[in-house]
Design a protein around this motif. Sequence first.
Motif, mmCIF file in Angstrom:
data_model
loop_
_atom_site.group_PDB
_atom_site.id
_atom_site.type_symbol
_atom_site.label_atom_id
_atom_site.label_comp_id
_atom_site.label_asym_id
_atom_site.label_seq_id
_atom_site.Cartn_x
_atom_site.Cartn_y
_atom_site.Cartn_z
ATOM 1 N N LEU A 178 0.822 -1.206 0.000
ATOM 2 C CA LEU A 178 0.000 0.000 0.000
ATOM 3 C C LEU A 178 0.856 1.255 0.000
ATOM 4 C CD1 LEU A 178 -2.714 -1.127 2.533
ATOM 5 C CD2 LEU A 178 -2.879 -1.056 0.052
ATOM 6 N N LEU A 179 1.901 1.261 0.805
ATOM 7 C CA LEU A 179 2.768 2.436 0.868
ATOM 8 C C LEU A 179 3.447 2.699 -0.467
ATOM 9 C CD1 LEU A 179 4.486 1.946 4.335
ATOM 10 C CD2 LEU A 179 2.777 3.657 3.712
ATOM 11 N N GLY A 180 3.871 1.657 -1.112
ATOM 12 C CA GLY A 180 4.567 1.816 -2.373
ATOM 13 C C GLY A 180 3.666 2.253 -3.507
ATOM 14 N N ALA A 181 2.395 1.918 -3.441
ATOM 15 C CA ALA A 181 1.477 2.255 -4.529
ATOM 16 C C ALA A 181 0.941 3.680 -4.429
ATOM 17 C CB ALA A 181 0.315 1.278 -4.539
ATOM 18 N N LEU A 182 1.072 4.323 -3.302
ATOM 19 C CA LEU A 182 0.507 5.653 -3.128
ATOM 20 C C LEU A 182 1.018 6.701 -4.110
ATOM 21 C CD1 LEU A 182 0.240 5.892 0.755
ATOM 22 C CD2 LEU A 182 -1.585 5.535 -0.893
ATOM 23 N N PRO A 183 2.305 6.760 -4.450
ATOM 24 C CA PRO A 183 2.753 7.818 -5.347
ATOM 25 C C PRO A 183 2.102 7.803 -6.729
ATOM 26 C CG PRO A 183 4.612 6.816 -4.241
ATOM 27 C CD PRO A 183 3.398 5.994 -3.909
ATOM 28 N N VAL A 184 1.650 6.663 -7.226
ATOM 29 C CA VAL A 184 1.060 6.611 -8.559
ATOM 30 C C VAL A 184 -0.446 6.373 -8.534
ATOM 31 C CG1 VAL A 184 3.162 5.867 -9.698
ATOM 32 C CG2 VAL A 184 1.593 4.163 -8.795
ATOM 33 N N GLN A 185 -1.039 6.343 -7.383
ATOM 34 C CA GLN A 185 -2.459 6.023 -7.267
ATOM 35 C C GLN A 185 -3.345 7.038 -7.993
ATOM 36 O OE1 GLN A 185 -3.776 5.709 -3.262
ATOM 37 N NE2 GLN A 185 -5.829 5.103 -3.813
ATOM 38 N N ALA A 186 -3.040 8.314 -7.894
ATOM 39 C CA ALA A 186 -3.896 9.339 -8.475
ATOM 40 C C ALA A 186 -3.723 9.443 -9.992
ATOM 41 C CB ALA A 186 -3.606 10.683 -7.828
ATOM 42 N N ASP A 187 -2.628 8.965 -10.525
ATOM 43 C CA ASP A 187 -2.330 9.073 -11.947
ATOM 44 C C ASP A 187 -2.466 7.700 -12.586
ATOM 45 O OD1 ASP A 187 -1.483 9.802 -14.407
ATOM 46 O OD2 ASP A 187 0.546 10.356 -13.820
ATOM 47 N N THR A 188 -3.273 7.620 -13.651
ATOM 48 C CA THR A 188 -3.469 6.331 -14.299
ATOM 49 C C THR A 188 -2.427 6.054 -15.373
ATOM 50 O OG1 THR A 188 -5.024 7.319 -15.853
ATOM 51 C CG2 THR A 188 -5.941 6.318 -13.843
ATOM 52 N N ALA A 189 -1.604 7.043 -15.718
ATOM 53 C CA ALA A 189 -0.555 6.851 -16.718
ATOM 54 C C ALA A 189 0.577 6.014 -16.125
ATOM 55 C CB ALA A 189 -0.016 8.204 -17.166
ATOM 56 N N MET A 190 1.360 5.407 -16.996
ATOM 57 C CA MET A 190 2.524 4.648 -16.555
ATOM 58 C C MET A 190 3.495 5.600 -15.860
ATOM 59 S SD MET A 190 2.081 1.493 -17.362
ATOM 60 C CE MET A 190 3.715 0.859 -17.185
ATOM 61 N N PRO A 191 4.096 5.165 -14.754
ATOM 62 C CA PRO A 191 5.056 6.028 -14.073
ATOM 63 C C PRO A 191 6.337 6.172 -14.895
ATOM 64 C CG PRO A 191 4.961 3.879 -13.019
ATOM 65 C CD PRO A 191 3.894 3.898 -14.071
ATOM 66 N N SER A 192 6.987 7.312 -14.731
ATOM 67 C CA SER A 192 8.265 7.540 -15.401
ATOM 68 C C SER A 192 9.360 6.778 -14.669
ATOM 69 C CB SER A 192 8.589 9.033 -15.409
ATOM 70 O OG SER A 192 8.841 9.470 -14.077
ATOM 71 N N GLU A 193 10.529 6.682 -15.273
ATOM 72 C CA GLU A 193 11.658 6.024 -14.609
ATOM 73 C C GLU A 193 12.001 6.750 -13.312
ATOM 74 O OE1 GLU A 193 13.605 3.208 -14.839
ATOM 75 O OE2 GLU A 193 12.067 2.587 -16.242
ATOM 76 N N ALA A 194 11.896 8.071 -13.317
ATOM 77 C CA ALA A 194 12.188 8.838 -12.093
ATOM 78 C C ALA A 194 11.197 8.478 -10.987
ATOM 79 C CB ALA A 194 12.157 10.339 -12.379
ATOM 80 N N GLN A 195 9.921 8.340 -11.348
ATOM 81 C CA GLN A 195 8.913 7.959 -10.361
ATOM 82 C C GLN A 195 9.149 6.528 -9.876
ATOM 83 O OE1 GLN A 195 5.607 8.872 -12.945
ATOM 84 N NE2 GLN A 195 4.921 10.519 -11.571
ATOM 85 N N CYS A 196 9.512 5.646 -10.788
ATOM 86 C CA CYS A 196 9.801 4.265 -10.403
ATOM 87 C C CYS A 196 10.997 4.214 -9.463
ATOM 88 C CB CYS A 196 10.056 3.406 -11.637
ATOM 89 S SG CYS A 196 8.563 3.029 -12.588
ATOM 90 N N ARG A 197 12.037 4.994 -9.753
ATOM 91 C CA ARG A 197 13.208 5.035 -8.877
ATOM 92 C C ARG A 197 12.798 5.495 -7.481
ATOM 93 N NH1 ARG A 197 18.785 5.114 -8.587
ATOM 94 N NH2 ARG A 197 19.020 4.594 -10.768
ATOM 95 N N GLN A 198 11.966 6.524 -7.428
ATOM 96 C CA GLN A 198 11.501 7.032 -6.135
ATOM 97 C C GLN A 198 10.696 5.956 -5.393
ATOM 98 O OE1 GLN A 198 8.813 10.357 -6.440
ATOM 99 N NE2 GLN A 198 9.152 10.953 -4.316
ATOM 100 N N MET A 199 9.832 5.243 -6.097
ATOM 101 C CA MET A 199 9.030 4.200 -5.464
ATOM 102 C C MET A 199 9.909 3.049 -4.977
ATOM 103 S SD MET A 199 5.532 4.071 -7.768
ATOM 104 C CE MET A 199 6.357 3.515 -9.238
ATOM 105 N N VAL A 200 10.897 2.663 -5.787
ATOM 106 C CA VAL A 200 11.797 1.571 -5.408
ATOM 107 C C VAL A 200 12.604 1.955 -4.177
ATOM 108 C CG1 VAL A 200 13.887 0.350 -6.135
ATOM 109 C CG2 VAL A 200 11.925 0.463 -7.667
#
Length: 88
Positions: free
Chosen positions: A12-34
Amino acid sequence: MNVPRCLLPLLLLGALPVQADTAMPSEAQCRQMVESMLRTMRATPIPPDDSRGRAVVAEAERIVRDTRARGAGDCAAWDQIGRLVVNQ
């Protein structure tokens, strides 16, 4: 296998950054989530008798190292970590 209780909130914590946006996350967003997921996994207390919990954290760290070494990107690591946690 069941997901160790100490690791369930990570999904749940990891999914929060992209929850509001339905588009694929960018590499920068993925790095932040990882990075956020790994920090949370390392900070989550694991009972001394829970070797599977420690193994999941170690495997997640290995996934990140390997995907970055291959140049596959953090979105690939994010996907693999999600599968690791869900499919144990």
